[in-house]
Design a protein around this motif. Structure first.
Motif, short mmCIF file in Angstrom:
data_model
loop_
_atom_site.label_atom_id
_atom_site.label_comp_id
_atom_site.label_asym_id
_atom_site.label_seq_id
_atom_site.Cartn_x
_atom_site.Cartn_y
_atom_site.Cartn_z
N ALA A 23 0.84 -1.21 0.00
CA ALA A 23 0.00 0.00 0.00
C ALA A 23 0.87 1.26 0.00
O ALA A 23 0.57 2.24 -0.68
CB ALA A 23 -0.94 0.00 1.20
N GLU A 26 1.94 1.70 -3.52
CA GLU A 26 0.81 2.15 -4.35
C GLU A 26 0.60 3.65 -4.19
O GLU A 26 0.36 4.37 -5.17
CB GLU A 26 -0.48 1.42 -3.96
N ASN A 27 0.68 4.11 -2.95
CA ASN A 27 0.49 5.55 -2.71
C ASN A 27 1.59 6.38 -3.37
O ASN A 27 1.33 7.45 -3.92
CB ASN A 27 0.43 5.82 -1.20
N GLN A 30 0.90 6.55 -7.10
CA GLN A 30 -0.22 7.44 -7.42
C GLN A 30 0.14 8.90 -7.19
O GLN A 30 -0.26 9.77 -7.97
CB GLN A 30 -1.45 7.02 -6.61
N GLN A 37 -2.36 -0.35 -12.39
CA GLN A 37 -3.43 -1.35 -12.24
C GLN A 37 -2.94 -2.40 -11.24
O GLN A 37 -2.04 -3.19 -11.55
CB GLN A 37 -3.76 -1.99 -13.60
#
Lengths: 98, 98, 98, 98
Positions: A23, A26-27, A30, A37
């Protein structure tokens, strides 16, 4: 040079659950504005070669800082000079043949 | 940050033999002074994170220039903050337990 | 069908050292009479498809029994119908082009 | 023993487009009743260990029959003895931490 990358990060020495570490990455991806994806075995990323690789390096450093003493990072890079292709193009070209 | 990397490059659209393209990359890695171990399924590389990644990028660009319209590049990065470790250390630690 | 395989096993939830678990698998592969080459990032294996896959399954089960609650097993299979090729053939064909 | 697998098949010697070959394998996996998730860099599969491996072998043989003289097949197997987990569980556990 654009790239479609698959990234899979395995933090080692922090038990059996990876989700907190994934996570975090992922942050980071982004926040850098990369198109991603998430799937069950990794994260696919679309972007300019250097930006993608820089984001991956940022992920590795952050996961070490979160406490993982050892990390195994798998990266698959797909590059083409014959045409441009998105992640969704790749999926649709298979689905159209099924 | 030091890294032990495994690199496997698959040139696509240039027939079934990869050796010319892999040899090009081996020469690039050696010219950059990186420590490498070629094996049947890839090349292991030891070095500083940015230098290794820069050399891999150089390989990808050169193999596209040699004529491969599509390349799949697999990279595994092993990083540790708890201790320093060489490629030979990893091999010996297994052999000592066999 | 013959195969050249690369095997990399990551036991998860047992700390940062993998050597005990990798050594267990190396012994299994050798007891089955498979030709193997250990390197810093995995083990290359040469053999008949089903025998290689059966040995890998045996490794995974044994490493779970040794105490690893989670295992990530990476397998790369190289198969060819145009010619037969050994692990050493692959290495030499690159070295001859360098 | 259940497994979550990631499968990526690279047919070599048949040009730059893989979709026909990947679609053949997708159809095989679905005909065998396996749960799959296609993404841009591969296919994730959920099922019993032997059934998944048997389906993958079927894919490799069929793609050779379709005309690919060389195939590189990448398989990642995730196995756990501590709990059962689905592909969607893995995705949600990350999303819940973001």
């Amino acid at each position: 040079m654009n790239v479609i990358a698959e990234l899979s990060i395995i933090p080692v020495g922090v038990g059996v659950s990876f989700s907190k570490y994934i996570a975090e990455c992922e942050n980071i991806l982004q926040n850098k504005g990369l198109s991603t994806q998430l799937h069950a075995e990794g994260t696919n990323i679309e972007g300019e070669f250097d930006e993608v690789m820089d984001a991956i390096k940022h992920c590795v450093k952050s996961i070490h800082k979160l406490g993982a003493p050892r990390i195994i990072t798998d990266i698959r890079l797909s590059t083409r000079t014959d045409k441009s292709e998105t992640m969704n193009d790749k999926i649709h070209s298979v689905e159209n043949r099924m």
